[in-house]
Design a protein around this motif. Structure first.
Motif, PDB file in Angstrom:
ATOM      1  N   LYS A   1      -6.046   4.119   1.238  1.00 27.37           N
ATOM      2  CA  LYS A   1      -6.700   5.236   1.924  1.00 27.37           C
ATOM      3  C   LYS A   1      -6.746   4.993   3.427  1.00 27.37           C
ATOM      4  N   ILE A   2      -7.067   3.768   3.818  1.00 22.41           N
ATOM      5  CA  ILE A   2      -7.079   3.436   5.250  1.00 22.41           C
ATOM      6  C   ILE A   2      -5.670   3.568   5.824  1.00 22.41           C
ATOM      7  N   GLU A   3      -4.686   3.076   5.080  1.00 20.13           N
ATOM      8  CA  GLU A   3      -3.294   3.190   5.528  1.00 20.13           C
ATOM      9  C   GLU A   3      -2.889   4.648   5.701  1.00 20.13           C
ATOM     10  N   ALA A   4      -3.307   5.494   4.756  1.00 23.22           N
ATOM     11  CA  ALA A   4      -2.969   6.920   4.835  1.00 23.22           C
ATOM     12  C   ALA A   4      -3.624   7.581   6.037  1.00 23.22           C
ATOM     13  N   MET A   5      -4.885   7.217   6.314  1.00 23.27           N
ATOM     14  CA  MET A   5      -5.565   7.806   7.466  1.00 23.27           C
ATOM     15  C   MET A   5      -4.965   7.316   8.781  1.00 23.27           C
ATOM     16  N   LEU A   6      -4.556   6.066   8.826  1.00 24.78           N
ATOM     17  CA  LEU A   6      -3.846   5.586  10.013  1.00 24.78           C
ATOM     18  C   LEU A   6      -2.567   6.394  10.219  1.00 24.78           C
ATOM     19  N   ALA A   7      -1.863   6.662   9.112  1.00 23.96           N
ATOM     20  CA  ALA A   7      -0.619   7.428   9.188  1.00 23.96           C
ATOM     21  C   ALA A   7      -0.852   8.827   9.737  1.00 23.96           C
ATOM     22  N   PHE A   8      -2.024   9.403   9.442  1.00 23.98           N
ATOM     23  CA  PHE A   8      -2.371  10.722   9.987  1.00 23.98           C
ATOM     24  C   PHE A   8      -2.239  10.725  11.504  1.00 23.98           C
ATOM     25  N   GLY A   9      -2.624   9.631  12.119  1.00 23.05           N
ATOM     26  CA  GLY A   9      -2.534   9.513  13.570  1.00 23.05           C
ATOM     27  C   GLY A   9      -1.251   8.876  14.061  1.00 23.05           C
ATOM     28  N   GLY A  10      -0.264   8.737  13.167  1.00 22.72           N
ATOM     29  CA  GLY A  10       1.009   8.148  13.560  1.00 22.72           C
ATOM     30  C   GLY A  10       0.963   6.641  13.702  1.00 22.72           C
TER      31      GLY A  10
END
Length: 381
Positions: free
Chosen positions: A159-168
């Motif tokens: 989930k943290i990885e996915a949210m980081l990905a949201f911001g590139g």
């Protein structure tokens, strides 16, 4: 030597389930619970632990059932007691999905695809929390900042990885701070050891953060950010956008766009006794008025929302029987469930084929990860 751990585990769990079921007198007329139960949950301070404790208290008041809760900060620590029969119900997160797909911690020869089933799972939210006075206002602002990664907890890490990905961003763009557990991670934000944490907003520790001199804020994951959400779904396709209104720093007037998930999901193995599960979910529904006001999250355990797909595994037949009786289970839910069972069977077939091939080729343990990944990509969509 390679061998199918899944087959062996299923046989062991069948014996365990029979032993547990023998102590439960099921009734189609009224909910009947055993005198005592053990549940595994996230660690103390998590919303899942607090919710489980509230429902356990309701079960005690209504049925005289004594529930002991076994908290753990890792996915393996929560699922292993369920696998061995030490606990009857696991209050789990996305480790349910990982375990059924045999990925992350469950891709090892000792685990493989686990034949799990959902009893109920409340709709939940998950976001990235920071101190309100940190000056961090977007996911992009986390570049170079201290972001936690929890050992043996892919459910939180993805989930943290996915949210980081949201911001590139990726893990390479932040300072990774290893944490031993989910509870330790939340405390680390309160203590200023990390700059952000990924969490359900209703975690008890985050209310401490809200009432501190620093306050709490949530980094927005706007639903209309097409690129950001495309990046999230590349990491995990089962996440979706939602607005969170309950939890630390949140209200109907001060909501925040976050990830939509199911947490916690009350989980059993497929061979759990059908009558026992039927009685459990019936008791969960009948005691709702007792525990509904316990926390900001417990109202979401209304069975009309918590008893329907989607979830990270198929629903158990015992739960489906009760949900059908009360008119919650629909044809659409049944179709979803059948498709999810079919998917799990496909994963199990791929796993067994990979084991057979590994035995024939005499592969070493170190070759297994690449070998299994090859079979996953070839046999599964």
């Amino acid at each position: 030597m390679f061998r199918s751990i899944f087959t062996r585990s299923a046989a062991v769990l069948g014996l365990v389930a029979c032993g547990v079921a023998a102590g439960t007198a099921a009734s189609a007329q009224e909910a009947t619970l055993p005198k005592s139960m053990l549940w595994s949950t996230y660690d103390v301070g998590s919303s899942g632990y607090v919710e489980a404790a509230a429902i356990a208290d309701a079960f005690g008041k209504e049925f005289g059932t004594r529930v002991r809760i076994m908290p753990s900060g890792t996915s393996i620590g929560r699922l292993l007691p369920l696998r061995t029969g030490r606990v009857q119900y696991g209050w789990l997160a996305n480790e349910v999905f990982f375990a059924t797909e045999a990925v992350h911690d469950f891709a090892t020869q000792e685990w493989g695809p686990q034949d799990l089933r959902i009893v109920a799972g409340r709709p939940s939210t998950f976001g990235m929390a920071v101190a309100a006075d940190s000056g961090i206002t977007s996911i992009q602002d986390l570049r170079g900042k201290r972001v936690p990664q929890i050992k043996a907890n892919p459910s939180i890490n993805i989930k943290i990885e996915a949210m980081l990905a949201f911001g590139g961003l990726t893990w390479d763009d932040v300072q990774v701070v290893e944490m031993p557990s989910y509870g330790a991670m939340l405390t680390a934000l309160v203590d200023g050891v990390v700059d952000a944490v990924g969490s359900t907003p209703t975690a008890a520790t985050l209310y401490e953060m809200e009432s501190s001199s620093h306050g709490i804020a949530w980094l927005p994951l706007a639903a209309d950010d097409a690129e950001g959400w495309a990046n999230i779904t590349k990491v995990a396709s089962f996440f979706g956008p939602t607005d969170a209104t309950a939890g630390a720093g949140l209200s109907e007037e001060a909501s925040s766009p976050m990830i939509s998930v199911r947490y916690p999901m009350i989980t059993v193995y497929a061979n759990a006794d059908e009558d026992e599960v039927y009685n459990f979910v019936k008791a969960l529904d009948e005691t709702y008025d007792i525990y509904a006001s316990a926390t900001a999250a417990t109202p979401a355990w209304d069975i009309k929302g918590a008893g329907v797909p989607p979830a990270d595994a198929p629903f158990h037949p015992g739960a489906v029987r009760y949900l059908t009786e009360i008119g919650v289970w629909t044809e659409e839910a049944d179709a979803w469930n059948a498709k999810r069972v079919e998917r799990l069977e496909q994963v199990k077939e791929a796993w067994n084929a990979a084991f057979d091939a590994a035995a024939e080729q005499g592969l070493s343990d170190k070759d297994w990860p690449a070998h299994w990944e090859k079979y996953r990509s070839e046999m599964l969509n």
